[in-house]
Design a protein around this motif. Structure first.
Motif, PDB file in Angstrom:
ATOM      1  N   ARG A   1       0.818  -1.209   0.000  1.00 23.62           N
ATOM      2  CA  ARG A   1       0.000   0.000   0.000  1.00 23.62           C
ATOM      3  C   ARG A   1       0.856   1.266   0.000  1.00 23.62           C
ATOM      4  N   ARG A   2       2.019   1.192   0.612  1.00 19.56           N
ATOM      5  CA  ARG A   2       2.909   2.364   0.567  1.00 19.56           C
ATOM      6  C   ARG A   2       3.404   2.606  -0.852  1.00 19.56           C
ATOM      7  N   ALA A   3       3.583   1.527  -1.601  1.00 19.80           N
ATOM      8  CA  ALA A   3       4.041   1.668  -2.987  1.00 19.80           C
ATOM      9  C   ALA A   3       2.906   2.036  -3.935  1.00 19.80           C
ATOM     10  N   LEU A   4       1.707   1.523  -3.660  1.00 22.46           N
ATOM     11  CA  LEU A   4       0.551   1.730  -4.537  1.00 22.46           C
ATOM     12  C   LEU A   4      -0.635   2.204  -3.694  1.00 22.46           C
ATOM     13  N   PRO A   5      -0.558   3.403  -3.148  1.00 24.73           N
ATOM     14  CA  PRO A   5      -1.569   3.837  -2.175  1.00 24.73           C
ATOM     15  C   PRO A   5      -2.950   4.093  -2.755  1.00 24.73           C
ATOM     16  N   ASP A   6      -3.051   4.276  -4.060  1.00 20.55           N
ATOM     17  CA  ASP A   6      -4.335   4.632  -4.658  1.00 20.55           C
ATOM     18  C   ASP A   6      -5.133   3.432  -5.150  1.00 20.55           C
ATOM     19  N   ILE A   7      -4.596   2.226  -4.977  1.00 15.53           N
ATOM     20  CA  ILE A   7      -5.280   1.029  -5.456  1.00 15.53           C
ATOM     21  C   ILE A   7      -5.913   0.310  -4.269  1.00 15.53           C
TER      22      ILE A   7
END
Length: 230
Positions: free
Chosen positions: A164-170
């Motif tokens: 989630r830190r890498a892809l927070p908008d998904i």
């Protein structure tokens, strides 16, 4: 040097209100009983009624011989606000069959663009399974409503927090072997919701299954997700 323009994000079906509100999806795996036992319609309906009465508002049936009939039966009797779907969908034609039977969403164990596209075409929410950041991103760019981290149990909430830190908008929904005791941890790690199977349903679909215990587990799961039945 020129670069190709990035195509716009595809339109995607929204997450159902039942899943948004309760953050719990229950999978009724009618094909997982011993000796290929298949529960009859009354058993599936009784388990579904117990889940709904105790706070769960999102149910998925796993494929078996009578799954589409069970979907159609439940779609005609479950109250408004309950999301009903088909799990383990592998082919676009199964999406169409699910939609015709009354499903509002489909789940898949992997990212299959043709399945996601078929779901969008039928107006269904879709939750493809993915594990790596590349797979999660592909599922989202393909048009998924949210991406299911599958199987989630082997990697745990810590993996999701890093993802989630890498892809927070998904939005990511873990599933696959998730224990009831871990619901709070998954949600704290950033899960949009949690998919529960055997740890929640237990023996409810077997002959003599304990619906009272299913009700207790359902209430515990809902409390862990921060909600309670009306």
């Amino acid at each position: 040097m020129t670069t190709e323009p990035v195509s716009p994000m595809p339109n995607r079906a929204p997450m159902g209100t039942g899943l948004q509100q309760t953050r719990i999806a229950a999978v009724l795996a009618t094909n997982s009983a011993p000796e290929q036992y298949r529960p009859d319609m009354s058993q599936v309906a009784a388990a579904a009624d117990t889940l709904v009465a105790n706070g769960v508002r999102c149910l998925a049936l796993a494929p078996a011989g009578n799954t589409l009939s069970a979907l159609e039966h439940l779609a005609g009797r479950l109250p408004d606000g309950v999301d009903l779907g088909l799990a383990a969908v592998l082919a676009p034609e199964d999406v169409v069959r699910a939609a015709n039977a009354g499903a509002r969403f489909v789940m898949s164990p992997h990212v299959a663009p043709d399945v996601v596209h078929a779901a969008r075409g039928c107006g269904l929410a879709s939750y493809p399974g993915a594990m790596t950041p590349s797979e999660v991103h592909l599922g989202w760019r393909t048009g998924a409503t949210a991406v299911q981290l599958f199987p989630g149990a082997p990697v745990g909430p810590g993996y999701l927090a890093t993802l989630r830190r890498a892809l927070p908008d998904i939005p990511v929904i873990p599933g696959g072997g998730i224990a009831l005791d871990d619901v709070t941890g998954w949600l704290a790690a950033g899960a949009a919701a949690v998919v529960l199977g055997r740890s929640l349903v237990g023996d409810a679909l077997l002959p003599g299954g304990d619906l009272q215990s299913l009700g207790v587990r359902t209430r515990l799961a809902c409390a862990a997700a921060g909600n309670a039945p009306d």
